[in-house]
Design a protein around this motif. Structure first.
Motif, PDB file in Angstrom:
ATOM      1  N   ASN A 250       0.837  -1.201   0.000  1.00  0.00           N
ATOM      2  CA  ASN A 250       0.000   0.000   0.000  1.00  0.00           C
ATOM      3  C   ASN A 250       0.873   1.253   0.000  1.00  0.00           C
ATOM      4  O   ASN A 250       2.104   1.172   0.024  1.00  0.00           O
ATOM      5  N   ARG A 251       0.207   2.405   0.000  1.00  0.00           N
ATOM      6  CA  ARG A 251       0.941   3.671  -0.122  1.00  0.00           C
ATOM      7  C   ARG A 251       1.799   3.935   1.113  1.00  0.00           C
ATOM      8  O   ARG A 251       2.812   4.614   1.026  1.00  0.00           O
ATOM      9  N   THR A 252       1.389   3.393   2.258  1.00  0.00           N
ATOM     10  CA  THR A 252       2.199   3.579   3.464  1.00  0.00           C
ATOM     11  C   THR A 252       3.513   2.810   3.321  1.00  0.00           C
ATOM     12  O   THR A 252       4.594   3.342   3.614  1.00  0.00           O
TER      13      THR A 252
ATOM     14  N   GLY B  11     -12.757   8.319  -5.709  1.00  0.00           N
ATOM     15  CA  GLY B  11     -13.527   7.195  -5.165  1.00  0.00           C
ATOM     16  C   GLY B  11     -12.938   5.837  -5.484  1.00  0.00           C
ATOM     17  O   GLY B  11     -13.473   4.816  -5.060  1.00  0.00           O
ATOM     18  N   THR B  12     -11.812   5.802  -6.230  1.00  0.00           N
ATOM     19  CA  THR B  12     -11.261   4.492  -6.627  1.00  0.00           C
ATOM     20  C   THR B  12     -10.030   4.081  -5.831  1.00  0.00           C
ATOM     21  O   THR B  12      -9.594   2.944  -5.933  1.00  0.00           O
ATOM     22  N   GLY B  13      -9.444   4.970  -5.036  1.00  0.00           N
ATOM     23  CA  GLY B  13      -8.242   4.606  -4.276  1.00  0.00           C
ATOM     24  C   GLY B  13      -8.591   3.701  -3.107  1.00  0.00           C
ATOM     25  O   GLY B  13      -9.766   3.415  -2.842  1.00  0.00           O
ATOM     26  N   ALA B  14      -7.549   3.242  -2.395  1.00  0.00           N
ATOM     27  CA  ALA B  14      -7.790   2.391  -1.218  1.00  0.00           C
ATOM     28  C   ALA B  14      -8.625   3.165  -0.196  1.00  0.00           C
ATOM     29  O   ALA B  14      -9.592   2.641   0.375  1.00  0.00           O
ATOM     30  N   ILE B  15      -8.256   4.431   0.028  1.00  0.00           N
ATOM     31  CA  ILE B  15      -8.971   5.248   1.010  1.00  0.00           C
ATOM     32  C   ILE B  15     -10.340   5.654   0.458  1.00  0.00           C
ATOM     33  O   ILE B  15     -11.367   5.525   1.139  1.00  0.00           O
ATOM     34  N   GLY B  16     -10.365   6.111  -0.789  1.00  0.00           N
ATOM     35  CA  GLY B  16     -11.621   6.588  -1.378  1.00  0.00           C
ATOM     36  C   GLY B  16     -12.670   5.493  -1.518  1.00  0.00           C
ATOM     37  O   GLY B  16     -13.853   5.718  -1.212  1.00  0.00           O
TER      38      GLY B  16
ATOM     39  N   CYS C 290     -14.301  10.216 -10.013  1.00  0.00           N
ATOM     40  CA  CYS C 290     -13.309   9.266 -10.530  1.00  0.00           C
ATOM     41  C   CYS C 290     -13.240   9.433 -12.045  1.00  0.00           C
ATOM     42  O   CYS C 290     -13.962  10.256 -12.603  1.00  0.00           O
ATOM     43  N   ASP C 291     -12.386   8.646 -12.710  1.00  0.00           N
ATOM     44  CA  ASP C 291     -12.291   8.795 -14.167  1.00  0.00           C
ATOM     45  C   ASP C 291     -13.361   7.951 -14.881  1.00  0.00           C
ATOM     46  O   ASP C 291     -14.017   7.113 -14.258  1.00  0.00           O
ATOM     47  N   THR C 292     -13.503   8.205 -16.184  1.00  0.00           N
ATOM     48  CA  THR C 292     -14.576   7.596 -16.978  1.00  0.00           C
ATOM     49  C   THR C 292     -14.643   6.080 -16.811  1.00  0.00           C
ATOM     50  O   THR C 292     -15.717   5.514 -16.617  1.00  0.00           O
TER      51      THR C 292
ATOM     52  N   ASP D 198     -11.140  14.833   0.257  1.00  0.00           N
ATOM     53  CA  ASP D 198     -10.179  14.551  -0.805  1.00  0.00           C
ATOM     54  C   ASP D 198      -9.388  13.307  -0.409  1.00  0.00           C
ATOM     55  O   ASP D 198      -8.504  13.372   0.441  1.00  0.00           O
ATOM     56  N   ALA D 199      -9.718  12.186  -1.039  1.00  0.00           N
ATOM     57  CA  ALA D 199      -9.102  10.905  -0.666  1.00  0.00           C
ATOM     58  C   ALA D 199      -7.867  10.583  -1.489  1.00  0.00           C
ATOM     59  O   ALA D 199      -7.268   9.525  -1.301  1.00  0.00           O
ATOM     60  N   VAL D 200      -7.492  11.474  -2.417  1.00  0.00           N
ATOM     61  CA  VAL D 200      -6.273  11.221  -3.195  1.00  0.00           C
ATOM     62  C   VAL D 200      -5.258  12.360  -3.123  1.00  0.00           C
ATOM     63  O   VAL D 200      -4.230  12.317  -3.806  1.00  0.00           O
ATOM     64  N   GLY D 201      -5.545  13.352  -2.332  1.00  0.00           N
ATOM     65  CA  GLY D 201      -4.588  14.446  -2.162  1.00  0.00           C
ATOM     66  C   GLY D 201      -4.307  15.204  -3.442  1.00  0.00           C
ATOM     67  O   GLY D 201      -3.196  15.687  -3.655  1.00  0.00           O
ATOM     68  N   LYS D 202      -5.309  15.321  -4.311  1.00  0.00           N
ATOM     69  CA  LYS D 202      -5.080  16.015  -5.587  1.00  0.00           C
ATOM     70  C   LYS D 202      -5.784  17.367  -5.634  1.00  0.00           C
ATOM     71  O   LYS D 202      -5.927  17.956  -6.688  1.00  0.00           O
ATOM     72  N   SER D 203      -6.282  17.818  -4.470  1.00  0.00           N
ATOM     73  CA  SER D 203      -6.977  19.096  -4.481  1.00  0.00           C
ATOM     74  C   SER D 203      -6.467  19.937  -3.304  1.00  0.00           C
ATOM     75  O   SER D 203      -5.412  19.658  -2.757  1.00  0.00           O
TER      76      SER D 203
ATOM     77  N   SER E  43      -8.834  15.735   4.261  1.00  0.00           N
ATOM     78  CA  SER E  43      -7.885  15.227   3.275  1.00  0.00           C
ATOM     79  C   SER E  43      -7.027  14.142   3.906  1.00  0.00           C
ATOM     80  O   SER E  43      -6.653  14.234   5.073  1.00  0.00           O
ATOM     81  N   SER E  44      -6.720  13.112   3.097  1.00  0.00           N
ATOM     82  CA  SER E  44      -5.851  12.049   3.586  1.00  0.00           C
ATOM     83  C   SER E  44      -4.395  12.384   3.315  1.00  0.00           C
ATOM     84  O   SER E  44      -3.505  11.610   3.632  1.00  0.00           O
ATOM     85  N   ASP E  45      -4.157  13.531   2.712  1.00  0.00           N
ATOM     86  CA  ASP E  45      -2.813  13.900   2.295  1.00  0.00           C
ATOM     87  C   ASP E  45      -2.397  15.212   2.959  1.00  0.00           C
ATOM     88  O   ASP E  45      -3.245  16.007   3.344  1.00  0.00           O
ATOM     89  N   LEU E  46      -1.085  15.435   3.037  1.00  0.00           N
ATOM     90  CA  LEU E  46      -0.606  16.676   3.657  1.00  0.00           C
ATOM     91  C   LEU E  46      -1.014  17.908   2.857  1.00  0.00           C
ATOM     92  O   LEU E  46      -1.115  18.999   3.405  1.00  0.00           O
TER      93      LEU E  46
ATOM     94  N   GLN F  85      -2.118   4.756  -9.536  1.00  0.00           N
ATOM     95  CA  GLN F  85      -3.304   4.448 -10.341  1.00  0.00           C
ATOM     96  C   GLN F  85      -3.956   3.130  -9.962  1.00  0.00           C
ATOM     97  O   GLN F  85      -4.782   2.622 -10.714  1.00  0.00           O
ATOM     98  N   LYS F  86      -3.577   2.571  -8.827  1.00  0.00           N
ATOM     99  CA  LYS F  86      -4.232   1.306  -8.479  1.00  0.00           C
ATOM    100  C   LYS F  86      -5.694   1.580  -8.139  1.00  0.00           C
ATOM    101  O   LYS F  86      -6.055   2.686  -7.714  1.00  0.00           O
ATOM    102  N   ILE F  87      -6.497   0.571  -8.336  1.00  0.00           N
ATOM    103  CA  ILE F  87      -7.928   0.683  -8.057  1.00  0.00           C
ATOM    104  C   ILE F  87      -8.166  -0.099  -6.771  1.00  0.00           C
ATOM    105  O   ILE F  87      -8.122  -1.331  -6.774  1.00  0.00           O
TER     106      ILE F  87
END
Ligand SMILES: NC(=O)c1ccc[n+]([C@@H]2O[C@H](COP(=O)([O-])OP(=O)(O)OC[C@H]3O[C@@H](n4cnc5c(N)ncnc54)[C@H](OP(=O)(O)O)[C@@H]3O)[C@@H](O)[C@H]2O)c1
Length: 324
Positions: free
Chosen positions: A40-42, A157-162, A180-182, A216-221, A238-241, A311-313
């Motif tokens: 995982n990301r950790t 919504g597709t990440g481990a956290i999301g 999420c993406d298309t 924000d579950a992917v830290g992209k915002s 947010s799950s990210d710093l 990009q893992k789902i």
């Protein structure tokens, strides 16, 4: 025993498979024969020693821990003196983020640590990825005290956290919009999202609706970009710093002004109660971790490379015992 070991921080290639001693089992600890673990990301962050702040916990120059892997599912192989809650042969799962060690055939963990017996209706492969991303999601959702009927937007919504967040929020009765993406719109709808925004077609920060909570579950915002989406008094999680690692600071400052605020729980709660929470949710069918790719322990470098694409789902699982 066989384990994925490393002795320095760096890219996935610092990890290799080696024979090492079985972990010691001290009083009140159990020895678990690991059947399935995850990358995982950790694990990625600690292996790379990035962000640098993790080195204050894991060793400034060299990692103190030489076998990573936080999540596991397996069987209790031995119990030490004083253990009363588990027996040899129990199927157990959990996460050992304080000590790691799950990328190996055996790990030891205190009997009152973050583990529980597996629900009868799940496999080792389903139990192993059920705690890491999901405990971050639960920690954030609990912090915001989200109630039934509240409107929540989950970015990623597709990440481990999301993917865990969407399911947890639905079990609380929240009205969930997920981004999420298309390609993954149907998958995220299947997790229970009431509405899905395709981020390839639409910028979710320009959405017309307003929300009690934006997660924000992917830290992209950022709080700045999402502020207009929040109702008065709304919460940004947010799950990210976040940009410039500002989220923990904003979490201290924004509540002082009494308006829209940021929440960032440090450290997230990780104890046996959390693992039991996910056990109950899996038992009742309210939660099922999303599984993307499967690898064997001897393919772990490849697994790390994939997880680091961002990009893992859901989750990437590692089979430690090929017979399972
Ligand atoms: N607080 C902590 O200690 C801690 C611990 C673990 C993780 N984290 C952080 O939390 C975040 C999520 O972790 P995770 O394990 O859930 O990540 P993950 O599983 O690796 O997330 C990957 C997913 O995010 C999606 N995604 C990427 N960019 C996106 C975007 N701009 N919009 C929507 N979806 C996007 C990807 O979908 P596509 O393929 O469609 O892009 C992919 O499905 C990461 O930033 C990670 O660093 C923090």
């Amino acid at each position: 025993m066989k384990a994925a070991v490393h002795s320095r921080y760096g890219p996935p290639e610092v990890v290799r498979i080696a024979e090492v001693d079985k972990p010691e089992v001290r009083d009140h600890e159990v020895l678990v024969k690991v059947h399935v673990t995850t990358v995982n990301r950790t694990d990625c962050g600690f292996r790379a020693g990035k962000p640098f702040i993790v080195r204050f916990f894991s060793g400034l120059i060299r990692p103190k821990v030489t076998v990573f892997g936080s999540e596991f599912a397996g069987v209790v192989e031995a119990v030490a003196r004083g253990v009363t809650s588990f027996e040899v042969g129990d199927k157990v799962f959990g996460f050992n983020e304080d000590r790691f060690g799950a990328h190996a055939e055996y790990l030891s963990i205190p009997e009152d640590g973050p583990l529980a017996t597996m629900p009868a209706n799940v496999t080792y492969e389903e139990a192993a990825p059920s705690t890491e991303g999901s405990h971050y999601a639960l920690s954030l959702i609990s912090k915001a005290k989200i109630q039934s009927g509240q409107r929540v937007l989950v970015n990623g919504g597709t990440g481990a956290i999301g993917s865990a967040a969407v399911q947890l929020l639905k079990s609380l009765g929240a009205v969930v919009t997920a981004v999420c993406d298309t390609e993954h719109v149907e998958l995220v709808r299947g997790l229970g999202a009431d509405r899905v925004i395709d981020c390839m077609a639409e910028d979710f920060t320009k959405d017309e609706q307003t929300y009690d909570v934006v997660f924000d579950a992917v830290g992209k915002s950022s709080f700045g970009r999402c502020k207009r989406l929040l109702k008065p008094g709304g919460i940004y999680l947010s799950s990210d710093l976040g940009p410039l690692s500002l989220n923990p600071i904003l979490a201290l400052i924004t509540p002082l002004f009494g308006g829209k605020k940021v929440m960032f729980p440090i450290p997230p709660k990780r104890d046996q109660e959390i693992v039991r929470h996910f056990k109950d949710m899996m038992e009742s069918g309210a939660f099922k971790p999303v599984i993307d790719r499967r690898y064997r322990l001897d393919q772990i470098v490849e697994a790390y490379r994939y997880v680091e694409t961002g990009q893992k789902i859901g989750n990437v699982v590692i089979s430690v015992d090929p017979a399972i």
